[in-house]
Design a protein around this motif. Structure first.
Motif, PDB file in Angstrom:
ATOM      1  N   PHE A  21      61.541  55.853  43.989  1.00  0.00           N
ATOM      2  CA  PHE A  21      62.903  56.229  44.358  1.00  0.00           C
ATOM      3  C   PHE A  21      62.823  57.539  45.119  1.00  0.00           C
ATOM      4  O   PHE A  21      62.162  58.474  44.690  1.00  0.00           O
ATOM      5  CB  PHE A  21      63.747  56.402  43.087  1.00  0.00           C
ATOM      6  CG  PHE A  21      65.151  56.839  43.337  1.00  0.00           C
ATOM      7  CD1 PHE A  21      66.114  55.921  43.716  1.00  0.00           C
ATOM      8  CD2 PHE A  21      65.527  58.160  43.177  1.00  0.00           C
ATOM      9  CE1 PHE A  21      67.421  56.316  43.946  1.00  0.00           C
ATOM     10  CE2 PHE A  21      66.827  58.565  43.397  1.00  0.00           C
ATOM     11  CZ  PHE A  21      67.783  57.642  43.785  1.00  0.00           C
ATOM     12  N   THR A  22      63.467  57.601  46.240  1.00  0.00           N
ATOM     13  CA  THR A  22      63.512  58.847  46.996  1.00  0.00           C
ATOM     14  C   THR A  22      64.962  59.210  47.261  1.00  0.00           C
ATOM     15  O   THR A  22      65.848  58.360  47.245  1.00  0.00           O
ATOM     16  CB  THR A  22      62.767  58.733  48.344  1.00  0.00           C
ATOM     17  OG1 THR A  22      63.356  57.694  49.109  1.00  0.00           O
ATOM     18  CG2 THR A  22      61.293  58.454  48.140  1.00  0.00           C
ATOM     19  N   VAL A  23      65.194  60.472  47.484  1.00  0.00           N
ATOM     20  CA  VAL A  23      66.538  60.975  47.739  1.00  0.00           C
ATOM     21  C   VAL A  23      66.614  61.404  49.190  1.00  0.00           C
ATOM     22  O   VAL A  23      65.750  62.137  49.682  1.00  0.00           O
ATOM     23  CB  VAL A  23      66.872  62.160  46.809  1.00  0.00           C
ATOM     24  CG1 VAL A  23      68.255  62.704  47.103  1.00  0.00           C
ATOM     25  CG2 VAL A  23      66.753  61.734  45.353  1.00  0.00           C
ATOM     26  N   ASP A  24      67.651  60.965  49.865  1.00  0.00           N
ATOM     27  CA  ASP A  24      67.884  61.344  51.256  1.00  0.00           C
ATOM     28  C   ASP A  24      67.995  62.862  51.331  1.00  0.00           C
ATOM     29  O   ASP A  24      68.698  63.497  50.533  1.00  0.00           O
ATOM     30  CB  ASP A  24      69.172  60.688  51.735  1.00  0.00           C
ATOM     31  CG  ASP A  24      69.450  60.890  53.207  1.00  0.00           C
ATOM     32  OD1 ASP A  24      68.880  61.819  53.816  1.00  0.00           O
ATOM     33  OD2 ASP A  24      70.244  60.119  53.751  1.00  0.00           O
ATOM     34  N   THR A  25      67.325  63.456  52.269  1.00  0.00           N
ATOM     35  CA  THR A  25      67.339  64.911  52.413  1.00  0.00           C
ATOM     36  C   THR A  25      68.726  65.449  52.770  1.00  0.00           C
ATOM     37  O   THR A  25      68.984  66.642  52.627  1.00  0.00           O
ATOM     38  CB  THR A  25      66.325  65.380  53.474  1.00  0.00           C
ATOM     39  OG1 THR A  25      66.614  64.731  54.714  1.00  0.00           O
ATOM     40  CG2 THR A  25      64.907  65.053  53.049  1.00  0.00           C
ATOM     41  N   GLU A  26      69.622  64.587  53.206  1.00  0.00           N
ATOM     42  CA  GLU A  26      70.993  64.989  53.537  1.00  0.00           C
ATOM     43  C   GLU A  26      71.925  64.955  52.317  1.00  0.00           C
ATOM     44  O   GLU A  26      73.094  65.330  52.412  1.00  0.00           O
ATOM     45  CB  GLU A  26      71.560  64.075  54.627  1.00  0.00           C
ATOM     46  CG  GLU A  26      70.782  64.112  55.928  1.00  0.00           C
ATOM     47  CD  GLU A  26      70.816  65.485  56.587  1.00  0.00           C
ATOM     48  OE1 GLU A  26      71.901  66.111  56.623  1.00  0.00           O
ATOM     49  OE2 GLU A  26      69.754  65.930  57.058  1.00  0.00           O
ATOM     50  N   THR A  27      71.421  64.517  51.161  1.00  0.00           N
ATOM     51  CA  THR A  27      72.246  64.433  49.953  1.00  0.00           C
ATOM     52  C   THR A  27      72.683  65.821  49.522  1.00  0.00           C
ATOM     53  O   THR A  27      71.856  66.728  49.377  1.00  0.00           O
ATOM     54  CB  THR A  27      71.473  63.748  48.813  1.00  0.00           C
ATOM     55  OG1 THR A  27      71.098  62.446  49.243  1.00  0.00           O
ATOM     56  CG2 THR A  27      72.314  63.645  47.557  1.00  0.00           C
ATOM     57  N   ARG A  28      73.980  65.985  49.321  1.00  0.00           N
ATOM     58  CA  ARG A  28      74.523  67.272  48.885  1.00  0.00           C
ATOM     59  C   ARG A  28      74.278  67.475  47.396  1.00  0.00           C
ATOM     60  O   ARG A  28      74.168  66.525  46.624  1.00  0.00           O
ATOM     61  CB  ARG A  28      76.021  67.323  49.189  1.00  0.00           C
ATOM     62  CG  ARG A  28      76.300  67.312  50.694  1.00  0.00           C
ATOM     63  CD  ARG A  28      77.751  67.432  51.007  1.00  0.00           C
ATOM     64  NE  ARG A  28      78.346  68.467  50.154  1.00  0.00           N
ATOM     65  CZ  ARG A  28      79.643  68.562  49.923  1.00  0.00           C
ATOM     66  NH1 ARG A  28      80.488  67.717  50.461  1.00  0.00           N
ATOM     67  NH2 ARG A  28      80.116  69.521  49.154  1.00  0.00           N
ATOM     68  N   PHE A  29      74.227  68.737  47.001  1.00  0.00           N
ATOM     69  CA  PHE A  29      73.959  69.117  45.607  1.00  0.00           C
ATOM     70  C   PHE A  29      74.925  68.442  44.646  1.00  0.00           C
ATOM     71  O   PHE A  29      74.515  67.829  43.661  1.00  0.00           O
ATOM     72  CB  PHE A  29      74.051  70.644  45.492  1.00  0.00           C
ATOM     73  CG  PHE A  29      73.825  71.164  44.106  1.00  0.00           C
ATOM     74  CD1 PHE A  29      72.553  71.173  43.556  1.00  0.00           C
ATOM     75  CD2 PHE A  29      74.879  71.651  43.350  1.00  0.00           C
ATOM     76  CE1 PHE A  29      72.337  71.651  42.273  1.00  0.00           C
ATOM     77  CE2 PHE A  29      74.673  72.133  42.068  1.00  0.00           C
ATOM     78  CZ  PHE A  29      73.399  72.139  41.529  1.00  0.00           C
ATOM     79  N   GLU A  30      76.207  68.526  44.923  1.00  0.00           N
ATOM     80  CA  GLU A  30      77.213  67.963  44.034  1.00  0.00           C
ATOM     81  C   GLU A  30      77.061  66.453  43.917  1.00  0.00           C
ATOM     82  O   GLU A  30      77.173  65.884  42.828  1.00  0.00           O
ATOM     83  CB  GLU A  30      78.630  68.296  44.513  1.00  0.00           C
ATOM     84  CG  GLU A  30      78.958  69.781  44.508  1.00  0.00           C
ATOM     85  CD  GLU A  30      78.553  70.485  45.804  1.00  0.00           C
ATOM     86  OE1 GLU A  30      77.863  69.874  46.652  1.00  0.00           O
ATOM     87  OE2 GLU A  30      78.909  71.657  45.957  1.00  0.00           O
ATOM     88  N   SER A  31      76.786  65.808  45.033  1.00  0.00           N
ATOM     89  CA  SER A  31      76.600  64.357  45.038  1.00  0.00           C
ATOM     90  C   SER A  31      75.382  63.961  44.206  1.00  0.00           C
ATOM     91  O   SER A  31      75.416  62.966  43.474  1.00  0.00           O
ATOM     92  CB  SER A  31      76.458  63.857  46.468  1.00  0.00           C
ATOM     93  OG  SER A  31      76.267  62.479  46.503  1.00  0.00           O
ATOM     94  N   ALA A  32      74.327  64.735  44.322  1.00  0.00           N
ATOM     95  CA  ALA A  32      73.118  64.462  43.539  1.00  0.00           C
ATOM     96  C   ALA A  32      73.393  64.594  42.046  1.00  0.00           C
ATOM     97  O   ALA A  32      72.930  63.774  41.244  1.00  0.00           O
ATOM     98  CB  ALA A  32      71.994  65.407  43.960  1.00  0.00           C
ATOM     99  N   LEU A  33      74.161  65.612  41.665  1.00  0.00           N
ATOM    100  CA  LEU A  33      74.498  65.791  40.249  1.00  0.00           C
ATOM    101  C   LEU A  33      75.332  64.626  39.721  1.00  0.00           C
ATOM    102  O   LEU A  33      75.074  64.109  38.633  1.00  0.00           O
ATOM    103  CB  LEU A  33      75.264  67.091  40.043  1.00  0.00           C
ATOM    104  CG  LEU A  33      74.482  68.391  40.147  1.00  0.00           C
ATOM    105  CD1 LEU A  33      75.419  69.586  39.997  1.00  0.00           C
ATOM    106  CD2 LEU A  33      73.390  68.445  39.099  1.00  0.00           C
ATOM    107  N   VAL A  34      76.317  64.206  40.485  1.00  0.00           N
ATOM    108  CA  VAL A  34      77.169  63.089  40.075  1.00  0.00           C
ATOM    109  C   VAL A  34      76.338  61.815  39.941  1.00  0.00           C
ATOM    110  O   VAL A  34      76.466  61.069  38.964  1.00  0.00           O
ATOM    111  CB  VAL A  34      78.340  62.889  41.058  1.00  0.00           C
ATOM    112  CG1 VAL A  34      79.071  61.597  40.796  1.00  0.00           C
ATOM    113  CG2 VAL A  34      79.305  64.071  40.978  1.00  0.00           C
TER     114      VAL A  34
END
Length: 86
Positions: A21-34
């Motif tokens: 699983f990888t996270v898009d580098t454009e993912t915002r902090f708040e979105s990642a937490l949610v």
């Protein structure tokens, strides 16, 4: 064993070296937490369902996993509350 290394069964060891699983580098902090909080909710529900028919030691292990996931989810929910306006 060095710090941070995992001791996994041979069948699982190959997955420890691969990003599943990888996270898009454009993912915002708040979105990642949610999203992380949502994943922890799903993990809790899955563990609950998986352990519903077990007894004894296996049930105790599932309850331990549920407890750890619930603690992590509570921390994530608090982090989300800290960054949400209002």
């Amino acid at each position: 064993m060095r710090a941070g290394s995992l001791s996994l069964p041979c069948s699982l060891a190959r997955y420890a070296r691969t990003d599943l699983f990888t996270v898009d580098t454009e993912t915002r902090f708040e979105s990642a937490l949610v999203h992380a909080s949502s994943l922890l909710y799903c993990a809790s529900a899955t563990a609950q369902e998986a352990g519903s028919d077990w007894t004894g030691r296996r049930q105790t292990l599932v309850i331990s996993v549920l407890h750890l996931v619930d603690m992590a989810r509570a921390l994530m929910d608090r982090a989300v509350a800290c960054v949400e306006p209002g």
